[in-house]
Design an enzyme around this catalytic site. Sequence first.
Site, PDB file in Angstrom:
ATOM      1  N   GLU A 131       0.862  -1.190   0.000  1.00 31.51           N
ATOM      2  CA  GLU A 131       0.000   0.000   0.000  1.00 31.51           C
ATOM      3  C   GLU A 131       0.893   1.232   0.000  1.00 31.51           C
ATOM      4  O   GLU A 131       2.056   1.166   0.424  1.00 31.51           O
ATOM      5  CB  GLU A 131      -0.883   0.015   1.254  1.00 31.51           C
ATOM      6  CG  GLU A 131      -0.061   0.165   2.523  1.00 31.51           C
ATOM      7  CD  GLU A 131      -0.830  -0.183   3.787  1.00 31.51           C
ATOM      8  OE1 GLU A 131      -1.678   0.614   4.181  1.00 31.51           O
ATOM      9  OE2 GLU A 131      -0.567  -1.262   4.365  1.00 31.51           O
ATOM     10  N   LYS A 133       2.856   4.528   1.005  1.00 29.37           N
ATOM     11  CA  LYS A 133       3.298   5.145   2.258  1.00 29.37           C
ATOM     12  C   LYS A 133       2.955   6.626   2.141  1.00 29.37           C
ATOM     13  O   LYS A 133       3.545   7.355   1.342  1.00 29.37           O
ATOM     14  CB  LYS A 133       4.805   4.953   2.445  1.00 29.37           C
ATOM     15  CG  LYS A 133       5.308   5.503   3.765  1.00 29.37           C
ATOM     16  CD  LYS A 133       6.732   5.043   4.015  1.00 29.37           C
ATOM     17  CE  LYS A 133       7.205   5.370   5.415  1.00 29.37           C
ATOM     18  NZ  LYS A 133       7.199   6.786   5.749  1.00 29.37           N
ATOM     19  N   TYR A 242      -4.857   2.849   8.383  1.00 29.35           N
ATOM     20  CA  TYR A 242      -4.079   1.701   7.904  1.00 29.35           C
ATOM     21  C   TYR A 242      -3.532   0.799   9.008  1.00 29.35           C
ATOM     22  O   TYR A 242      -2.853  -0.173   8.725  1.00 29.35           O
ATOM     23  CB  TYR A 242      -2.931   2.165   7.002  1.00 29.35           C
ATOM     24  CG  TYR A 242      -1.997   3.186   7.630  1.00 29.35           C
ATOM     25  CD1 TYR A 242      -1.218   2.863   8.737  1.00 29.35           C
ATOM     26  CD2 TYR A 242      -1.887   4.469   7.108  1.00 29.35           C
ATOM     27  CE1 TYR A 242      -0.378   3.788   9.309  1.00 29.35           C
ATOM     28  CE2 TYR A 242      -1.035   5.399   7.673  1.00 29.35           C
ATOM     29  CZ  TYR A 242      -0.287   5.055   8.771  1.00 29.35           C
ATOM     30  OH  TYR A 242       0.537   5.969   9.342  1.00 29.35           O
ATOM     31  N   CYS A 465      32.483  46.087   6.149  1.00 25.20           N
ATOM     32  CA  CYS A 465      31.639  45.359   5.190  1.00 25.20           C
ATOM     33  C   CYS A 465      30.191  45.365   5.690  1.00 25.20           C
ATOM     34  O   CYS A 465      29.898  44.810   6.744  1.00 25.20           O
ATOM     35  CB  CYS A 465      32.139  43.927   5.034  1.00 25.20           C
ATOM     36  SG  CYS A 465      31.063  42.956   3.966  1.00 25.20           S
TER      37      CYS A 465
HETATM   38  S1  IVH Z   1       2.166   1.126   9.081  1.00 28.13           S
HETATM   39  C1  IVH Z   1       3.814  -0.639  12.977  1.00 28.13           C
HETATM   40  N1  IVH Z   1       1.306   2.077   6.827  1.00 28.13           N
HETATM   41  O1  IVH Z   1       5.240   5.761   8.122  1.00 28.13           O
HETATM   42  C2  IVH Z   1       3.848   0.144  11.740  1.00 28.13           C
HETATM   43  N2  IVH Z   1       2.699   3.460   8.137  1.00 28.13           N
HETATM   44  O2  IVH Z   1       7.981   5.098   8.898  1.00 28.13           O
HETATM   45  C3  IVH Z   1       2.743   1.082  11.634  1.00 28.13           C
HETATM   46  N3  IVH Z   1       3.070   5.678   7.194  1.00 28.13           N
HETATM   47  O3  IVH Z   1       4.930   6.422  11.523  1.00 28.13           O
HETATM   48  C4  IVH Z   1       2.839   1.941  10.474  1.00 28.13           C
HETATM   49  N4  IVH Z   1       1.847   5.410   5.401  1.00 28.13           N
HETATM   50  O4  IVH Z   1       3.368   7.676   9.949  1.00 28.13           O
HETATM   51  C5  IVH Z   1       2.053   2.321   7.912  1.00 28.13           C
HETATM   52  N5  IVH Z   1       0.426   2.819   4.831  1.00 28.13           N
HETATM   53  C6  IVH Z   1       1.157   3.039   5.903  1.00 28.13           C
HETATM   54  C7  IVH Z   1       1.811   4.268   6.106  1.00 28.13           C
HETATM   55  C8  IVH Z   1       2.579   4.432   7.235  1.00 28.13           C
HETATM   56  C9  IVH Z   1       2.606   6.261   6.081  1.00 28.13           C
HETATM   57  C10 IVH Z   1       3.974   6.351   8.137  1.00 28.13           C
HETATM   58  C11 IVH Z   1       3.531   6.317   9.563  1.00 28.13           C
HETATM   59  C12 IVH Z   1       4.673   5.741  10.328  1.00 28.13           C
HETATM   60  C13 IVH Z   1       5.801   5.910   9.385  1.00 28.13           C
HETATM   61  C14 IVH Z   1       6.848   4.857   9.622  1.00 28.13           C
END
Ligand code: IVH
Length: 718
Positions: A131, A133, A242, A465
């Site tokens: 999915e 990010k 998510y 300057c």
């Molecule tokens: S799962 C235990 N899914 O990425 C893991 N995180 O680098 C829970 N994020 O702090 C996170 N899209 O803010 C997850 N589809 C997604 C995400 C996502 C953005 C962010 C989230 C997290 C960070 C981690």
Amino acid sequence: MSENLDQNADIDTLTLEQARGELERLASEIAEHDRRYHQEDAPTISDADYDALRLRNAALEARFPELVREDSPSARVGAAPSEAFSKITHKVAMLSLDNAFKDDDVRDFVGRVRRFLKYDPLMGALAVTAEPKIDGLSLSLRYERGKLIYAATRGDGTTGENVTANARTISDIPQVLTGAVPEVVEVRGEVYMAHADFQALNTRMAANGGKVFANPRNAAAGSLRQLNSDITASRPLKFFAYAWGDMSEIPAKTQLDMVRIFESWGFVINPLMKRCESVEELLEVYHRIEEERATLGYDIDGVVYKVDRLDLQQRLGFVSRSPRWAIAHKFPAEKAFTILNDIEIQVGRTGALTPVAKLEPVTVGGVVVSNATLHNEDYIKGIGQDGEPIRGGKDLRVGDTVQIQRAGDVIPQIVDVDLAKRSEGAEAFVFPTLCPACGSHAVREENAKSGRMDAIRRCTGGLICPAQATEKLKHFVSRNAFDIEGLGDKQVDAFYQDGLVMAPADIFTLEDRDKQALTKLRNREGWGAVSARNLFEAINARRNIDLNRFIFALGIRHVGEGNAKLLARAYGSWGVFSDAMIAAHDKGGDAWTDLNNIDGIGTIVADALTEFFAEEHNRAQLDALVKEVSPRDVEKIDASGSPVAGKTVVFTGSLERMTRDEAKAMAERYGAKVSGSVSKKTDLVVAGPKAGSKLKKAEELGIEVISEDAWFERVEGS
Ligand code: IVH
């Protein structure tokens, strides 16, 4: 710091009259900060300092309820202000994700998972979801019996900020869940701002004369963390669900089914999420999402893969702060080609000539880039810091088509130049050898240590300057130096240009000159009687200042905050310090030896100091300054009698009686050294609640560990 001390004067000792005055001051100060924050989106103090003002106001009102003002800040900000940024401890920690950058990293990830689970190919496919990010900020939403109870930001993963009132204004976040919902539900996801909404918001902010946000992520974060939820409501925020935290019951067996259930409860889930059965399929989804990236309408910075079966997630568990069952496959840093329209030379406080690329504006990763640093003249020529070629040794010329790269929040870099597009007449850039601001010679000195020519060319004009003079003044009034409110870069430039403030001491004679009608600040454009009076008050509040801040404010080369503290502590008073610096010019004398013997001060710093004090015009400026300002002597504590003198101390865990900075200052005051990590050299560890690995290490090494209270007891006997 006397002002701070006064501000924090023990509330129990205040008289009724003092409290009345104090509440009046707080009401107007907080109102001013509210205005800057909410209306201008340009706060001038940190959230923590702001919270401290409000807390003090609340504490005063609690002690003197009869003095609560009609315009009290506690009554004014509509939505539960005291709650606005209170802290929430996450019942289940909010973790981060490990990163993958290459296809092979993803293969390794799946391989690791399989090995960990002993899930061999004979057992069939291992389902993993993919999915986008989302590039926003994560939020945890707690529902009890289907009703939204609170919303908390991630914070440090353990404790976040309570932003409930603000989250309630986001239409993607249901206040009440629909359908059969477990008793306790914590849904987590990402708050973000769509591109179109971001553009519209920035247009609106610019039209109102406010600051604009650099990218949608910052806009989303700034909007969610508003103290006034009406402002959040006016910002178009969105939310994708998510993940989850504390749940009284887990209603599904897989990741994909969980988010589908979230959707049935009323959440928005990302439509691109897909369940895959092989690494190749995951990579296909990754590349497809990467292709669609520009047309999605919101920022994403990679693809997240998660093992689908929840029982397997459970078995895989976590390594430090990331789950073993998930990984973020990041997109490569975004790049774009544009035209290098010009190379501008900026002159800094210490005379450094810094070239800046003026670019034809181009959007990279959702941010319009029109400037990029070029570091120094070697960099323009295609030579790196170590003397090795960069960009394949290609130089940069005005008119060139250049490739710029921006990764995350990093400042944009020019990573390549397209020589095929270089016009025939393009000439190599000639770096000026005269300062563009004052015409003095600009030279490259030999680096005493390496024997190589310094990469930075510096103006030799010193105080004549104008660029150096104004940059020095800006440094002098900056936050960690004199911190004079109302005297920002714009004002410094204008006052300098009009001859009102040419050197630091002039700041402190402004009011007198104004009284004699020599300056008439209130008649200047943008100034009135009130703003002039406020500025004079802000200036007068700084006539007493800690010696270390005073030394730092002078802007002597190589003397940053840390060195300024070392010097202040070593010499104790301005008189002793300045006499010693003048005497230390004689490198055969005791003063020079003493200076070099200060732990942490090396010859480069010592040289810079003695050179600064050897200049007659610098001394004349200092004499004028100390007629106006009194640097406070450093409180001398006889460290010889201190039980921690010479010891190396580590603070860990959360401290309750003091901030980290205070703890450090206190330890140093008592002659101890503070270190950030525990090693065999550590003598003492002061551990508060939630201390983790450092405490463990100290125990392993048999180092003495005491509580915060015991620390106070030991050094202050209380
Ligand atoms: S799962 C235990 N899914 O990425 C893991 N995180 O680098 C829970 N994020 O702090 C996170 N899209 O803010 C997850 N589809 C997604 C995400 C996502 C953005 C962010 C989230 C997290 C960070 C981690």
